[in-house]
Design a protein around this motif. Structure first.
Motif, PDB file in Angstrom:
ATOM      1  N   GLY A  44      61.749  22.078 -32.034  1.00 34.65           N
ATOM      2  CA  GLY A  44      60.400  21.704 -31.613  1.00 34.65           C
ATOM      3  C   GLY A  44      60.174  20.214 -31.632  1.00 34.65           C
ATOM      4  O   GLY A  44      59.132  19.744 -32.101  1.00 34.65           O
ATOM      5  N   TRP A  45      61.130  19.448 -31.147  1.00 32.01           N
ATOM      6  CA  TRP A  45      61.054  17.990 -31.223  1.00 32.01           C
ATOM      7  C   TRP A  45      59.821  17.443 -30.520  1.00 32.01           C
ATOM      8  O   TRP A  45      59.129  16.572 -31.041  1.00 32.01           O
ATOM      9  N   GLY A  46      59.532  17.941 -29.340  1.00 31.62           N
ATOM     10  CA  GLY A  46      58.368  17.472 -28.597  1.00 31.62           C
ATOM     11  C   GLY A  46      58.584  16.115 -27.970  1.00 31.62           C
ATOM     12  O   GLY A  46      59.712  15.652 -27.796  1.00 31.62           O
ATOM     13  N   ASP A  56      59.259  27.895 -39.405  1.00 39.10           N
ATOM     14  CA  ASP A  56      58.672  26.976 -40.377  1.00 39.10           C
ATOM     15  C   ASP A  56      59.394  25.633 -40.421  1.00 39.10           C
ATOM     16  O   ASP A  56      58.781  24.574 -40.393  1.00 39.10           O
ATOM     17  N   LEU A  57      60.734  25.684 -40.475  1.00 35.36           N
ATOM     18  CA  LEU A  57      61.498  24.437 -40.546  1.00 35.36           C
ATOM     19  C   LEU A  57      61.674  23.777 -39.187  1.00 35.36           C
ATOM     20  O   LEU A  57      62.083  22.631 -39.097  1.00 35.36           O
ATOM     21  N   GLN A  58      61.404  24.533 -38.149  1.00 34.61           N
ATOM     22  CA  GLN A  58      61.427  24.024 -36.776  1.00 34.61           C
ATOM     23  C   GLN A  58      62.814  23.639 -36.271  1.00 34.61           C
ATOM     24  O   GLN A  58      62.948  22.749 -35.432  1.00 34.61           O
ATOM     25  N   PHE A  59      63.833  24.307 -36.794  1.00 36.12           N
ATOM     26  CA  PHE A  59      65.179  24.060 -36.284  1.00 36.12           C
ATOM     27  C   PHE A  59      65.425  24.862 -35.011  1.00 36.12           C
ATOM     28  O   PHE A  59      64.694  25.818 -34.704  1.00 36.12           O
ATOM     29  N   SER A  60      66.471  24.463 -34.294  1.00 33.84           N
ATOM     30  CA  SER A  60      66.789  25.137 -33.037  1.00 33.84           C
ATOM     31  C   SER A  60      67.280  26.559 -33.304  1.00 33.84           C
ATOM     32  O   SER A  60      67.643  26.903 -34.436  1.00 33.84           O
ATOM     33  N   PRO A 103      60.192  10.401 -35.665  1.00 34.64           N
ATOM     34  CA  PRO A 103      60.322  11.840 -35.412  1.00 34.64           C
ATOM     35  C   PRO A 103      59.591  12.233 -34.133  1.00 34.64           C
ATOM     36  O   PRO A 103      58.620  11.587 -33.722  1.00 34.64           O
ATOM     37  N   GLY A 104      60.073  13.305 -33.516  1.00 33.03           N
ATOM     38  CA  GLY A 104      59.374  13.818 -32.345  1.00 33.03           C
ATOM     39  C   GLY A 104      57.967  14.253 -32.706  1.00 33.03           C
ATOM     40  O   GLY A 104      57.706  14.703 -33.825  1.00 33.03           O
ATOM     41  N   LEU A 105      57.050  14.154 -31.775  1.00 33.60           N
ATOM     42  CA  LEU A 105      55.651  14.458 -32.056  1.00 33.60           C
ATOM     43  C   LEU A 105      55.407  15.947 -32.260  1.00 33.60           C
ATOM     44  O   LEU A 105      54.328  16.341 -32.723  1.00 33.60           O
TER      45      LEU A 105
END
Length: 573
Positions: A435-437, A208-212, A313-315
């Protein structure tokens, strides 16, 4: 044997380095921070600049004022706003050495995130449970108070003041375990707040938070976020318009010295680059620069340079799979205002609704995000935000974290950025988030290859802007608020009402004196507004039951506070 010798050599090298750092630091702490430099770095918050950025810079200074405020950040603005709300309005002059709101307020991270469980055990040990609770309540109340002021001033859109869900995110298991332990101790004493907190597991942190996947856990609660520069300058703009005869702002008018007279007709004489002005009351709202005009406060309030950045921010961030949630507010009297609850959000778009503090390997980094598509006020002076990440920190990094921190202590020059810290801030986010993208683009831009750049002042890559700001770190960790004793100001308070024209309402004010509200130690957004309000009430001769007694300036506290204790605590930790 070889291993032992290697460890010994490393210890000696480290000790030698630390000793050299201390020696250099002590020399810096003895020096005046001077006046704010005239050509500071430009914070992204101030692009584009407020219409009052240079208000009064070419105007003639009046010969007198009832109350002179030095500094135009959130503290000085809060003092002026509270004073001007009176039916009998005193004559107020505000001096600013540079552009309006060009100090720490206009350069910070936009967080309204009070330290609560983090500090409770230490505050309880030092001041007792009741005072500790009073201090934490004071901090937390700022979330609701800033939102209320934004509503009252009709600046919610431009000031972007809002509630967010905030996360302390940990990448070190030992630090996370200690944080959970501190949280449990805090909630044991304040069980009514249990519903405001939750511990977040690794799976949610990643999904959910998209951390590594290096994350070990997080702690979540409610907090706030704000555009600090537009919040303050919008209020100043309104005050200048609604009180044209009783409130004057002079930017690019540094205060050079202050003197006082004990004669029957004595008052304060304040020297500026435009000449002198007489005043009955002088308010020091200069935070990290306070000890320039108050030499006795050197080593009590210390300037520390900090770094900030605005980044695209990353897409890959902002939307995640699953049912998702969004934040809504509901009233809560026990929490001192409204609190966040989670409701269904099919899009699961969290842009602008969260803030973060990241803890990893001795580092302390902080992140807020401007909204992606907020409502724009009809009369707004500014373009809409573009979901920029506002990312700061990097004070403690590298093999000698102590040196990285201490190199910035005593530094009051916000012109330049450290290359090492700038490089760190420019690369850390894509490592924190899993999830930087692809690299981001400005969300308001219609073109996929050229971002909108206001005034050609922001960059086209990931990092739109880097800048520095000067914190005012308190030697004992608490703000300094109240009347300055003569031993601290270095000047006797005037005996009489001074030779200025007597006005009927002046009898309602406190006796003439010098006042201060400063030393927020990097937490100005959860101290400055209500401290400034409290100080204004003191000048009006009224009691204030909101400000914790531990924040009051006393001669005994001044004698006891030593910056060495704070630095030693950092090194030991």
């Amino acid at each position: 044997m070889g291993s032992t010798l290697s460890r010994l050599r490393l210890t000696l090298v480290t000790f030698r380095a630390i000793s050299a750092i201390y020696k250099e630091l002590n020399e810096r702490l003895k020096q005046t921070p001077g006046l704010p430099v005239s050509n500071p770095s430009t914070p992204y918050w101030a692009i584009p600049a407020s219409p009052i950025a240079q208000h009064g810079s070419d105007a003639t200074l009046p010969s007198e004022a009832d109350i002179l405020i030095i500094g135009s950040g959130i503290t000085g603005t809060a003092v002026a706003r509270t004073l001007l709300a009176q039916s009998d309005v005193p004559q107020i002059v505000m001096l600013e050495a540079r552009d309006a709101c060009s100090g720490a307020t206009g350069r910070n991270g936009g967080h309204v995130t009070p330290l609560l469980y983090h500090d409770y055990a230490a505050l309880k040990k030092k001041h007792g449970a009741e005072m500790a609770k009073s201090i934490l309540k004071f901090r937390f109340t700022h979330i609701a108070e800033l939102i209320q002021v934004s509503k009252d001033e009709d600046i919610l859109a431009d000031g972007q003041c809002r509630q967010v869900e905030t996360f302390d995110v940990f990448f070190d298991q030992e630090m996370f375990d200690l944080a959970v332990q501190n949280l449990n101790g805090y909630l044991d004493d304040m069980p009514e707040q249990r519903r405001l907190w939750r511990v977040v597991g690794v799976e949610e942190c990643v999904k959910d938070l998209q951390f590594s996947k290096t994350v070990v856990g997080a702690i979540a609660t409610t907090a706030g976020a704000i555009h600090p520069y537009r919040f303050v300058t919008s209020i100043l703009l309104r005050l200048l318009g609604s009180h044209p005869t009783s409130f004057q702002l002079f930017t690019h008018t540094p205060c050079l010295s202050i003197s006082s007279s004990r004669s029957k007709d004595g008052g304060y004489t304040v020297l500026t680059n435009k000449g002198t002005i007489q005043a009955r009351h002088v308010v020091h709202a200069t935070n990290g620069w306070a000890s320039h005009l108050l030499p006795a406060m050197r080593g009590k309030i210390v300037p520390v340079r900090a770094h900030m950045s605005a980044q695209r921010p990353g897409l890959g961030l902002g939307r995640t799979e699953g049912a998702g949630s969004q934040l809504e507010s509901s009233p809560s009297a026990s929490a001192g205002g409204s609190v966040l609850t989670l409701t269904d959000n099919p899009a699961n778009n969290w842009l602008g609704t969260r803030s973060f503090v990241m803890y990893a390997d001795g580092r302390y980094d902080y992140l807020t995000q401007q909204p992606s598509s907020p409502p724009v006020a009809e009369q707004s002076l500014y373009p809409p935000p573009a979901a920029e990440f506002m990312f700061g920190g990097g004070l403690a990094h590298g093999e000698l974290a102590e040196q990285a921190f201490m190199d910035e202590v005593g530094v009051a020059d916000d012109r330049d950025c450290s290359m090492e810290t700038s490089a760190y801030l420019g690369g850390a986010l894509s490592l924190y988030f899993g999830g930087w993208g692809a690299e981001g683009r400005d969300t308001e831009s219609k073109s996929t290859d050229k971002p909108i750049i206001f005034g050609e002042e922001s960059e086209e890559g990931r990092v739109k802007k880097l800048w520095t700001g000067i914190l005012g770190v308190s030697a004992d960790g608490r703000p300094w608020v109240g009347r300055l004793p003569a031993k601290v100001s270095g000047r006797p308070a005037p005996r009489g009402s001074s030779s200025l024209k007597q006005k009927h309402y002046l009898n309602q004010l406190a006796p003439p004196g010098e006042w201060i509200s400063a030393g927020y130690s990097g937490e100005g957004m959860v101290h400055g507004l209500l401290s400034g309000n409290a100080l204004a009430h003191m000048i009006l001769g009224n009691a204030d039951d909101v400000l914790p007694d531990a924040f009051m300036v006393t001669e005994a506290r001044w004698k006891k506070a030593k910056i060495e204790d704070l630095v030693d605590g950092f090194v030991v930790s």
